[in-house]
Scaffold this motif. Sequence first.
Motif, PDB file in Angstrom:
ATOM      1  N   MET A 103      10.176   4.941  -6.368  1.00 27.41           N
ATOM      2  CA  MET A 103       8.739   4.933  -6.645  1.00 27.41           C
ATOM      3  C   MET A 103       8.300   6.393  -6.770  1.00 27.41           C
ATOM      4  O   MET A 103       7.643   6.954  -5.881  1.00 27.41           O
ATOM      5  CB  MET A 103       7.971   4.205  -5.548  1.00 27.41           C
ATOM      6  CG  MET A 103       6.538   3.879  -5.955  1.00 27.41           C
ATOM      7  SD  MET A 103       5.679   2.875  -4.751  1.00 27.41           S
ATOM      8  CE  MET A 103       4.094   2.703  -5.582  1.00 27.41           C
TER       9      MET A 103
ATOM     10  N   HIS B 116      10.367   3.216  -0.321  1.00 26.90           N
ATOM     11  CA  HIS B 116       9.860   3.216  -1.692  1.00 26.90           C
ATOM     12  C   HIS B 116      10.307   4.450  -2.469  1.00 26.90           C
ATOM     13  O   HIS B 116      10.775   4.325  -3.610  1.00 26.90           O
ATOM     14  CB  HIS B 116       8.334   3.099  -1.693  1.00 26.90           C
ATOM     15  CG  HIS B 116       7.857   1.767  -1.187  1.00 26.90           C
ATOM     16  ND1 HIS B 116       6.542   1.415  -1.120  1.00 26.90           N
ATOM     17  CD2 HIS B 116       8.551   0.700  -0.716  1.00 26.90           C
ATOM     18  CE1 HIS B 116       6.425   0.188  -0.634  1.00 26.90           C
ATOM     19  NE2 HIS B 116       7.637  -0.256  -0.380  1.00 26.90           N
TER      20      HIS B 116
ATOM     21  N   ASP C 122       0.845  -1.177   0.000  1.00 22.54           N
ATOM     22  CA  ASP C 122       0.000   0.000   0.000  1.00 22.54           C
ATOM     23  C   ASP C 122       0.880   1.226   0.000  1.00 22.54           C
ATOM     24  O   ASP C 122       1.881   1.265   0.688  1.00 22.54           O
ATOM     25  CB  ASP C 122      -0.900  -0.035   1.221  1.00 22.54           C
ATOM     26  CG  ASP C 122      -1.734  -1.298   1.214  1.00 22.54           C
ATOM     27  OD1 ASP C 122      -2.792  -1.271   0.601  1.00 22.54           O
ATOM     28  OD2 ASP C 122      -1.281  -2.315   1.783  1.00 22.54           O
ATOM     29  N   HIS C 123       0.470   2.192  -0.780  1.00 24.86           N
ATOM     30  CA  HIS C 123       1.382   3.282  -1.077  1.00 24.86           C
ATOM     31  C   HIS C 123       0.704   4.634  -0.905  1.00 24.86           C
ATOM     32  O   HIS C 123      -0.213   4.959  -1.667  1.00 24.86           O
ATOM     33  CB  HIS C 123       1.895   3.143  -2.511  1.00 24.86           C
ATOM     34  CG  HIS C 123       2.448   1.773  -2.793  1.00 24.86           C
ATOM     35  ND1 HIS C 123       3.708   1.397  -2.412  1.00 24.86           N
ATOM     36  CD2 HIS C 123       1.872   0.684  -3.359  1.00 24.86           C
ATOM     37  CE1 HIS C 123       3.905   0.139  -2.765  1.00 24.86           C
ATOM     38  NE2 HIS C 123       2.804  -0.323  -3.334  1.00 24.86           N
TER      39      HIS C 123
ATOM     40  N   CYS D  54       5.552   7.791  -3.805  1.00 25.75           N
ATOM     41  CA  CYS D  54       5.077   7.113  -2.607  1.00 25.75           C
ATOM     42  C   CYS D  54       5.835   7.689  -1.423  1.00 25.75           C
ATOM     43  O   CYS D  54       7.034   7.937  -1.501  1.00 25.75           O
ATOM     44  CB  CYS D  54       5.336   5.612  -2.719  1.00 25.75           C
ATOM     45  SG  CYS D  54       4.959   4.739  -1.186  1.00 25.75           S
TER      46      CYS D  54
ATOM     47  N   ILE E 132       6.349   6.278   1.515  1.00 21.72           N
ATOM     48  CA  ILE E 132       7.082   5.305   2.344  1.00 21.72           C
ATOM     49  C   ILE E 132       8.567   5.476   2.059  1.00 21.72           C
ATOM     50  O   ILE E 132       9.001   5.505   0.907  1.00 21.72           O
ATOM     51  CB  ILE E 132       6.608   3.870   2.034  1.00 21.72           C
ATOM     52  CG1 ILE E 132       5.182   3.683   2.570  1.00 21.72           C
ATOM     53  CG2 ILE E 132       7.560   2.839   2.651  1.00 21.72           C
ATOM     54  CD1 ILE E 132       4.535   2.372   2.170  1.00 21.72           C
TER      55      ILE E 132
END
Length: 579
Positions: free
Chosen positions: A536, A531, A463-464, A526, A528
Motif C-alpha cells: 500500500m 499494509h 483505516d489507513h 499506509c 500500518i
Amino acid sequence: MYLSSAIGALGLVAPVVLAAPSPPLVEKRACTFDSLTNPTCWDGTFDLNTNYYDSWPSVGGHQEYTFHITNITMAPDGINRTVLAINGQVPGPTIFANWGDTVAVTVINELEDAGTSIHFHGVRQKDTNTQDGAVSITQCPIPGGKTSMTYKWTATQYGTSWYHGHYGLQAWDGLFGPIVIAGPASSAYKNDLGTLMLSDWTHKTAEYLESDAAVNGGENIDNGLINGTNIFIDPTTNIQTGKRFEFVFQPNESHRIRLINTAMDQHFKVALDGHEMEVIAADFVPIKPFKTKILNIGIGQRYDVIITADQTPGNFWLRANVQTNCGQRAATFTDIRAIVRYNSPGVNGTADPPEATPPAFDVDCTDMPMANLEPFVAINLNITGNLTFDQTITFNQDFNNPNPVINWEIKDGIHFLSHWENPTLLQLAGPGNVTFPDEQQVLEVNGVDKMQFVLIQTDSGGDHPIHLHGHDFWIVDQSNTTKFDPSTFVPNTINPPRRDVALLNGSGHLVIAFKADNPGAWLLHCHIAWHVNRGMALTFLENRADIFKPGDSDAVGKNCDAWKAFAKDKGIIQTDTGV
Ligand code: CU
Ligand code: CU
Ligand code: CU
Ligand code: CU
C-alpha cells in the motif's frame, strides 16, 4: 554547550545563551529561548514565526550517533522474545539535536543474515533524498556482517519525531527510537519530560506474523508498550509479568510530554486521569495551542502536549486506549497504561493509582478535528476556481493473487512491487531517460515549487494512516464518512493543518497538497505494518533531474554492490513488496 543547555536539561530547562548577531541587518527582538519565560524565541534571528520550510539556523551544530543493530532476547512486558535492538535497547537511543544542526547516524548492521535501513520519520531531508533510508526506493539494504552506512541530514524542522527500520517489518520488532529537535514552542512550560512512545506489541516476531497477515490482513496484537514497557497478564494462568512505565510531576508546575505512536496496527486515544492537555505541536508542526482531555493519535503521528500538575497531589493513570473502530486486528490485551506520580509529601511512591473514573473515551477511529490543528506559521493555499487534482489515487486490495495473498495496487491487476537490489535511485542513476515499470507505482512530479494536489481513497474498508516522506503536507480535505464528491467539495484553503501522517478512512477520503520544493523519490504509504509491507505504497518522483548531488549516485551504487554480494552469499530472497 548549546545542545546540553537547550535539551540536556530535560526536567529543568536552563536558558540558552547565544551571542546576538551584531549588528542585526533587520531590527529583531534580541532574545534567547527559555521554555518558561520565552518559549517563542530561539536565538534572536529565528523564532516561532520563522517559516522553517525556507530558512533555519545555521550555527554549525553537529550531532553524531552510532547504532549497533543486533538480534537479542528481551522481555519488554516480562515475556521473552527475539527483538531487534539498537545498542542493546528497545526503544533505541534518542537522537537529540538543536534546530539547524546537522545529524550523522552511523548504522552498523550486526545481523547475520538480513539487511536493514533506518528512516528518519518526518525529517524533511531537504535536498538529501539519498539519506531517507527507504529500501527499494532510495537505497539498497545495508548488508549484514557489521557493514555500516552513515546517514547525514540537517534538522531544518524542530519538535518531536522518531526513526525506524524501513526493511521488512523490522520497525515493529524493536527497531525504532525517538528524535527530539530543540526549538521554540507555542506555549510555555517548565519541565521537558521527553518522549512517550506508544507501541503495540506481539509475543511472536512481526516477521513471523507477517506470513499470516499476508493472507488474513493482520494478526491479533498481544499487548501495548509505553516507552518499551508494560505489564502483561497471561489469559490462561493469570500470572502478571512486566512493569508499568512511570514518570514524575512537580506539583503546580507544567510538563512537556512528546507523544509518539509507533504501533504496527493500533491507533490510540490518550488521556491522563483528572488532567487536561494543552497541545502545542502536531508532528513537526507547531500549532496554536488547544486544550483537550482525550487526544487521538494515529500510527506515525506525534503530539507535543503540556500538562500542568494542578490536581490534589497523588498518583494518576495515563491511558493509551485502542481506537477499536479502526477495523484492523484486535488488541487482545488492552491495559496499556503508565503511572504519573506527584513529587509531593505523602504521595505513595509505589502504589498503583486509584481506579478513578477515566474520561469518556469512545472507540471512534479518527484523527483530531482539522479545526484544532491550526499551524502557528500560517500558510494559505492558493486555489481559484475548480481544483484539478495532479494525482488521483485509489488503493485497491486484491485478495486473490496469488494463493491468496493480499496485495495492494493503484492500477487494476498490477500489484505494487519494488526490489531491494534495484532501488528507484539506482535505476535513475542509469543512462538515458529511465522509465519505470507500472508495478513500482512511480508518479512523476515535475515543476520546481509546483503545488501538487492529491486525492486519496481506497476500495477496501479499514483505516489507513497515510504518510508522506520528504514533506509536510497540507490537509485540504478529510472525511471519515463520505467518498469524494466534486459537487460538494470545498477545499480548506485558509491555513490548513500541515503534518506528515493523516488518516484515510475506508469509507471516506483524504485530499492532501505538497509543494514540489524537495527533489527526490519519496514514498507515500499506509503506516500500518501489514499494509505497507504488502504494497500500500507509491513513490512520487519529484523533479528527477535535481535529485543527485555529486557523488550521491556512486554511494547508492556502492552500497548496492555490497548488498548484492551479501544477499547472494547468504541466499537472501525478497518475499515482500520491497518496502
Ligand atoms: Cu517517513
Ligand atoms: Cu514512519
Ligand atoms: Cu492501511
Ligand atoms: Cu516510510
